[in-house]
Design a protein around this motif. Structure first.
Motif, PDB file in Angstrom:
ATOM      1  N   VAL A 165      70.104  30.498  60.932  1.00 40.43           N
ATOM      2  CA  VAL A 165      68.993  30.310  61.874  1.00 40.43           C
ATOM      3  C   VAL A 165      67.776  29.749  61.152  1.00 40.43           C
ATOM      4  O   VAL A 165      67.173  28.762  61.591  1.00 40.43           O
ATOM      5  CB  VAL A 165      68.643  31.645  62.564  1.00 40.43           C
ATOM      6  CG1 VAL A 165      67.296  31.551  63.281  1.00 40.43           C
ATOM      7  CG2 VAL A 165      69.745  32.032  63.543  1.00 40.43           C
ATOM      8  N   LEU A 169      66.298  26.005  61.707  1.00 46.15           N
ATOM      9  CA  LEU A 169      64.932  25.788  62.183  1.00 46.15           C
ATOM     10  C   LEU A 169      64.113  24.991  61.172  1.00 46.15           C
ATOM     11  O   LEU A 169      63.170  24.281  61.549  1.00 46.15           O
ATOM     12  CB  LEU A 169      64.260  27.119  62.504  1.00 46.15           C
ATOM     13  CG  LEU A 169      64.797  27.812  63.759  1.00 46.15           C
ATOM     14  CD1 LEU A 169      64.183  29.191  63.927  1.00 46.15           C
ATOM     15  CD2 LEU A 169      64.539  26.969  65.006  1.00 46.15           C
ATOM     16  N   GLN A 255      62.735  30.269  55.691  1.00 45.03           N
ATOM     17  CA  GLN A 255      62.070  31.253  56.549  1.00 45.03           C
ATOM     18  C   GLN A 255      60.617  30.893  56.796  1.00 45.03           C
ATOM     19  O   GLN A 255      60.086  31.112  57.897  1.00 45.03           O
ATOM     20  CB  GLN A 255      62.176  32.640  55.914  1.00 45.03           C
ATOM     21  CG  GLN A 255      63.585  33.218  55.896  1.00 45.03           C
ATOM     22  CD  GLN A 255      64.379  32.816  54.668  1.00 45.03           C
ATOM     23  OE1 GLN A 255      64.081  31.814  54.023  1.00 45.03           O
ATOM     24  NE2 GLN A 255      65.401  33.596  54.332  1.00 45.03           N
ATOM     25  N   ALA A 258      60.606  28.087  59.347  1.00 36.16           N
ATOM     26  CA  ALA A 258      60.976  28.611  60.659  1.00 36.16           C
ATOM     27  C   ALA A 258      59.831  29.383  61.303  1.00 36.16           C
ATOM     28  O   ALA A 258      59.651  29.354  62.523  1.00 36.16           O
ATOM     29  CB  ALA A 258      62.207  29.512  60.528  1.00 36.16           C
ATOM     30  N   THR A 259      59.033  30.061  60.484  1.00 31.63           N
ATOM     31  CA  THR A 259      57.943  30.880  60.995  1.00 31.63           C
ATOM     32  C   THR A 259      56.726  30.049  61.394  1.00 31.63           C
ATOM     33  O   THR A 259      56.114  30.280  62.448  1.00 31.63           O
ATOM     34  CB  THR A 259      57.519  31.913  59.926  1.00 31.63           C
ATOM     35  OG1 THR A 259      58.648  32.736  59.601  1.00 31.63           O
ATOM     36  CG2 THR A 259      56.384  32.786  60.427  1.00 31.63           C
ATOM     37  N   PRO A 262      56.377  26.933  65.160  1.00 31.88           N
ATOM     38  CA  PRO A 262      55.853  27.019  66.529  1.00 31.88           C
ATOM     39  C   PRO A 262      54.330  26.953  66.611  1.00 31.88           C
ATOM     40  O   PRO A 262      53.773  26.498  67.614  1.00 31.88           O
ATOM     41  CB  PRO A 262      56.383  28.361  67.040  1.00 31.88           C
ATOM     42  CG  PRO A 262      56.687  29.149  65.807  1.00 31.88           C
ATOM     43  CD  PRO A 262      57.145  28.146  64.791  1.00 31.88           C
ATOM     44  N   LEU A 292      60.942  25.301  72.226  1.00 30.62           N
ATOM     45  CA  LEU A 292      61.100  25.880  70.892  1.00 30.62           C
ATOM     46  C   LEU A 292      61.023  27.399  70.944  1.00 30.62           C
ATOM     47  O   LEU A 292      61.844  28.095  70.325  1.00 30.62           O
ATOM     48  CB  LEU A 292      60.030  25.337  69.948  1.00 30.62           C
ATOM     49  CG  LEU A 292      60.046  25.922  68.529  1.00 30.62           C
ATOM     50  CD1 LEU A 292      61.369  25.634  67.828  1.00 30.62           C
ATOM     51  CD2 LEU A 292      58.875  25.374  67.714  1.00 30.62           C
ATOM     52  N   ASN A 293      60.075  27.939  71.688  1.00 33.16           N
ATOM     53  CA  ASN A 293      59.917  29.396  71.746  1.00 33.16           C
ATOM     54  C   ASN A 293      61.098  30.068  72.437  1.00 33.16           C
ATOM     55  O   ASN A 293      61.532  31.151  72.023  1.00 33.16           O
ATOM     56  CB  ASN A 293      58.602  29.748  72.446  1.00 33.16           C
ATOM     57  CG  ASN A 293      57.396  29.358  71.608  1.00 33.16           C
ATOM     58  OD1 ASN A 293      57.479  29.267  70.385  1.00 33.16           O
ATOM     59  ND2 ASN A 293      56.270  29.116  72.263  1.00 33.16           N
ATOM     60  N   ARG A 296      63.831  30.174  69.905  1.00 35.58           N
ATOM     61  CA  ARG A 296      63.558  31.177  68.886  1.00 35.58           C
ATOM     62  C   ARG A 296      63.884  32.587  69.386  1.00 35.58           C
ATOM     63  O   ARG A 296      64.354  33.433  68.613  1.00 35.58           O
ATOM     64  CB  ARG A 296      62.096  31.085  68.449  1.00 35.58           C
ATOM     65  CG  ARG A 296      61.809  29.886  67.550  1.00 35.58           C
ATOM     66  CD  ARG A 296      60.310  29.699  67.341  1.00 35.58           C
ATOM     67  NE  ARG A 296      59.674  30.939  66.907  1.00 35.58           N
ATOM     68  CZ  ARG A 296      59.698  31.405  65.658  1.00 35.58           C
ATOM     69  NH1 ARG A 296      60.313  30.716  64.725  1.00 35.58           N
ATOM     70  NH2 ARG A 296      59.099  32.532  65.353  1.00 35.58           N
ATOM     71  N   ASP A 300      66.599  34.998  67.685  1.00 35.63           N
ATOM     72  CA  ASP A 300      65.929  36.098  66.974  1.00 35.63           C
ATOM     73  C   ASP A 300      65.392  35.576  65.640  1.00 35.63           C
ATOM     74  O   ASP A 300      65.661  36.114  64.563  1.00 35.63           O
ATOM     75  CB  ASP A 300      66.896  37.262  66.750  1.00 35.63           C
ATOM     76  CG  ASP A 300      66.183  38.524  66.247  1.00 35.63           C
ATOM     77  OD1 ASP A 300      64.960  38.637  66.467  1.00 35.63           O
ATOM     78  OD2 ASP A 300      66.850  39.374  65.629  1.00 35.63           O
ATOM     79  N   ALA A 301      64.620  34.504  65.735  1.00 37.81           N
ATOM     80  CA  ALA A 301      64.149  33.764  64.565  1.00 37.81           C
ATOM     81  C   ALA A 301      63.084  34.545  63.800  1.00 37.81           C
ATOM     82  O   ALA A 301      62.448  35.455  64.333  1.00 37.81           O
ATOM     83  CB  ALA A 301      63.575  32.421  65.018  1.00 37.81           C
ATOM     84  N   ARG A 303      59.617  35.667  62.475  1.00 34.09           N
ATOM     85  CA  ARG A 303      58.443  35.688  63.331  1.00 34.09           C
ATOM     86  C   ARG A 303      57.112  35.673  62.600  1.00 34.09           C
ATOM     87  O   ARG A 303      56.114  35.192  63.136  1.00 34.09           O
ATOM     88  CB  ARG A 303      58.472  36.932  64.230  1.00 34.09           C
ATOM     89  CG  ARG A 303      59.573  36.943  65.257  1.00 34.09           C
ATOM     90  CD  ARG A 303      59.445  38.175  66.149  1.00 34.09           C
ATOM     91  NE  ARG A 303      58.143  38.264  66.783  1.00 34.09           N
ATOM     92  CZ  ARG A 303      57.816  37.662  67.919  1.00 34.09           C
ATOM     93  NH1 ARG A 303      58.708  36.897  68.523  1.00 34.09           N
ATOM     94  NH2 ARG A 303      56.622  37.804  68.436  1.00 34.09           N
TER      95      ARG A 303
END
Length: 355
Positions: A165, A169, A255, A258-259, A262, A292-293, A296, A300-301, A303
């Protein structure tokens, strides 16, 4: 208004096929006429590397790999290549492994055959990065672009869902940042749009069934498109933020991307209507941020930057580090206050705008 742009397509051979990595690698080594091969793979990828390289003669296996490619690691790998008279580099692994091979190629000119096991996308770009004294330096040089990429979705089956994931992302970030990066054009926007669509299809399939090779193939395909678009368009605001955070505070690469993504999308999309439309259409949603949200939530991307190891007290310093690298081409002006607000929201994991 007439359509005017200047686009450069990087030359690279791509071999794509599940279960064919060893066969395709052996064929490429033979085609390139290499006789002294250095395989770069981390210790955790050792067994996979041995399996993939079973059909070639390997002069040396090099496993001293670290995230963000510390200069000391690069120097050690360069020395190993020189001492063993290497004529071809083969990197098997994720972005850190590919990055180390690029660091060697940067100073030696050696060709690279890349065999990715994640969705990092570094294998399809001519971008290199090195870290020294908490400062990450990046550059562009065609010498570091792998001559060939061997994609095999079966090699990603051992990648845990959480890392799949985050890595996927990270690829999505390449797509979205390409929509407003300094050299963006209609061709890489089209590639990025298809990359978003493929990743948005593939990643939920991996989440639902980690053994689903079809989903992983879509994710690899999307990651490749994302990297090709990124290599052409250049680094936008998102990547400049993440490169600084990763290099200065030793945060995990995928990570962190990915965080942060958004929050950058929510910041830029209102000022970039064409990008907003393209991204939303690729997701099949009303707005880019909603697409995108929603994805996510399904995945369970990651956060919050606090979960990546960023101390909130470091944010003012991070803002000052990032500000000089904000691209002039960003769709809207970026102030230190904007960056601080964005990073504080990403640090806490509060819901991004546009949900």
């Amino acid at each position: 208004m007439s359509l005017v742009f200047d686009h450069v397509t990087l030359g690279q051979r791509v071999l794509f096929g599940s279960g064919r990595a060893a066969e395709n690698l052996a064929a490429e080594v033979d085609r390139l006429g290499a006789s002294r091969v250095m395989v770069i793979a981390s210790q955790s990828e050792h067994s996979v590397a041995r399996e993939v390289a079973a059909g070639i003669d390997v002069t040396v296996f090099h496993d001293d790999v670290a995230p963000h490619v510390p200069v000391t690691k690069a120097d050690k790998a360069r020395a190993a290549a020189t001492e063993n008279a290497i004529d071809l580099l083969v990197c098997i692994g994720g972005g850190s492994t590919t990055g180390l091979a690029k660091a060697v190629a940067l100073t030696t000119g050696l060709p690279i055959v890349a065999v990715p096991t994640t969705y990092a996308g570094s294998e399809a770009t001519n971008v290199w990065g090195l870290t020294e004294a908490a400062h990450k330096t990046t550059g562009v040089d065609d010498a570091v672009l792998p001559a060939t990429v061997v994609y095999d979705a079966q090699l990603t089956l051992s990648l845990p869902v959480e890392l799949s994931v985050a890595s996927g992302l990270n690829a999505m970030a390449h797509c979205i940042d390409s929509m407003w990066a300094p050299r963006t054009d209609p061709i890489n926007k089209a590639l990025a749009s298809e990359g978003i669509r493929a990743l948005a299809d593939g990643l939920p399939a991996i989440k639902a069934d980690p053994h689903d090779v079809t989903g992983r193939e879509q994710a690899q395909y999307g990651a490749y498109l994302s990297a090709v678009a990124f290599a052409s368009a250049g680094s936008g605001l998102h990547h400049q933020i993440c490169h600084v955070l990763g290099g200065a505070y030793d945060l995990p690469h995928a990570q962190t991307h990915a965080t942060v993504l958004p929050y950058v999308l929510a910041f830029n999309a209102p000022a970039a209507p064409d990008a907003e439309r393209r991204i939303a259409a690729a997701f099949g949603t009303g707005t880019a941020s909603a697409g995108l949200n929603d994805l996510r939530v399904v995945l369970d991307a990651p956060r919050a930057l606090k979960d990546c190891g960023l101390d909130e007290a470091a944010i003012p310093e991070a803002v000052e580090r990032i500000l000089p690298f904000v691209p002039d081409s960003n769709p809207r002006p970026v102030t230190s206050h904007d960056l601080e607000t964005l990073l504080l929201a990403a640090h806490s994991g509060e819901t991004p705008a546009g949900t």
